[in-house]
Enzyme design. Sequence first.
Site, mmCIF file in Angstrom:
data_model
loop_
_atom_site.group_PDB
_atom_site.id
_atom_site.type_symbol
_atom_site.label_atom_id
_atom_site.label_comp_id
_atom_site.label_asym_id
_atom_site.label_seq_id
_atom_site.Cartn_x
_atom_site.Cartn_y
_atom_site.Cartn_z
ATOM 1 N N ALA A 64 0.820 -1.207 0.000
ATOM 2 C CA ALA A 64 0.000 0.000 0.000
ATOM 3 C C ALA A 64 0.857 1.263 0.000
ATOM 4 O O ALA A 64 2.012 1.264 0.428
ATOM 5 C CB ALA A 64 -0.913 0.012 1.221
ATOM 6 N N GLY A 113 -0.863 -5.251 0.229
ATOM 7 C CA GLY A 113 -2.021 -5.146 -0.633
ATOM 8 C C GLY A 113 -1.857 -5.864 -1.953
ATOM 9 O O GLY A 113 -2.849 -6.272 -2.568
ATOM 10 N N GLU A 116 -3.090 -9.260 -1.328
ATOM 11 C CA GLU A 116 -4.546 -9.266 -1.260
ATOM 12 C C GLU A 116 -5.171 -9.200 -2.650
ATOM 13 O O GLU A 116 -6.174 -9.876 -2.929
ATOM 14 C CB GLU A 116 -5.010 -8.115 -0.373
ATOM 15 C CG GLU A 116 -4.594 -8.313 1.084
ATOM 16 C CD GLU A 116 -4.939 -7.140 1.978
ATOM 17 O OE1 GLU A 116 -5.708 -7.336 2.930
ATOM 18 O OE2 GLU A 116 -4.407 -6.032 1.722
ATOM 19 N N GLU A 136 2.467 -6.358 6.822
ATOM 20 C CA GLU A 136 1.901 -5.185 7.486
ATOM 21 C C GLU A 136 2.264 -5.099 8.970
ATOM 22 O O GLU A 136 2.249 -4.013 9.553
ATOM 23 C CB GLU A 136 0.381 -5.177 7.324
ATOM 24 C CG GLU A 136 -0.105 -4.895 5.907
ATOM 25 C CD GLU A 136 -0.282 -6.149 5.067
ATOM 26 O OE1 GLU A 136 -0.963 -6.075 4.035
ATOM 27 O OE2 GLU A 136 0.288 -7.217 5.437
#
Length: 264
Positions: A64, A113, A116, A136
């Site tokens: 991210a 991300g 994901e 994270e």
Amino acid sequence: MTDSAPIARERHGLVTVLSMVHKPYNLIGPTLINALLAELREAQNTGSRAIVIRSGLRHFSAGADLALFGARLEGKGNGGAPGGGWSGIDFLKEVELLPIPLVASVNGVCLGGGVELALACDYIIAGNSAKIGSVESALGLHPLMGGIQRQVQRIGMARAKEMSMLGRRYDAATLERWGLINHVVPDDVLDKTALAIAEELAHGPTVAHAATKQVAYIAANQGVRAADEQMGKLQEPIWASDDLRAGLTSFRQNGPGLAKFAGR
């Protein structure tokens, strides 16, 4: 597409290849996500029957955009996402429910991300040098867009907690063995193999594939009983499809495996 666009699009017959080129590292945020959603919708609307999501840069995604976290801490963000103006959870759900097959082709580093995003696809293929991890925890966070629950679905609770709590980077072969990703290939044939898989999916019965995705989604999120109860309704488009008629006719005339599907 312009040179500054975050997504480059190519069409290969029935397959659309979307290359993320959001420099420097394909950071996940509103710019990349909104562009990707627009391109996914465009591919569907223009008749693509499978899509490859890949990177045109050295890495698939470094995670991210950290600027989003600052916005969230200052109270400017969206409670369902790391930044304001978009929802990562809604994004993953829309990707998962797109009624055509999606192949994630992972090269280089795929973190946070980026993991994901890959997990929202139907098939994940990775180059053998790829390094993949939910990192994270190094920031005092955990996966924010739904990565934890999707890891649980694929590899079970123990491995999912390991990935998200230890925050390590794993080699692709390990994650293939665990069942997080489908296939690992040498780096130099990654693009070719991803396209071949997408083409195989694209030439299949597209209506049935859409129903398969819906059944799998319900089973994973609501349980087998819920999927059983909705099977009849979800299968109605299959029984009305030209593909089923073509498949049955081909089987009778030529035997199994030779049907040519029109995707409708």
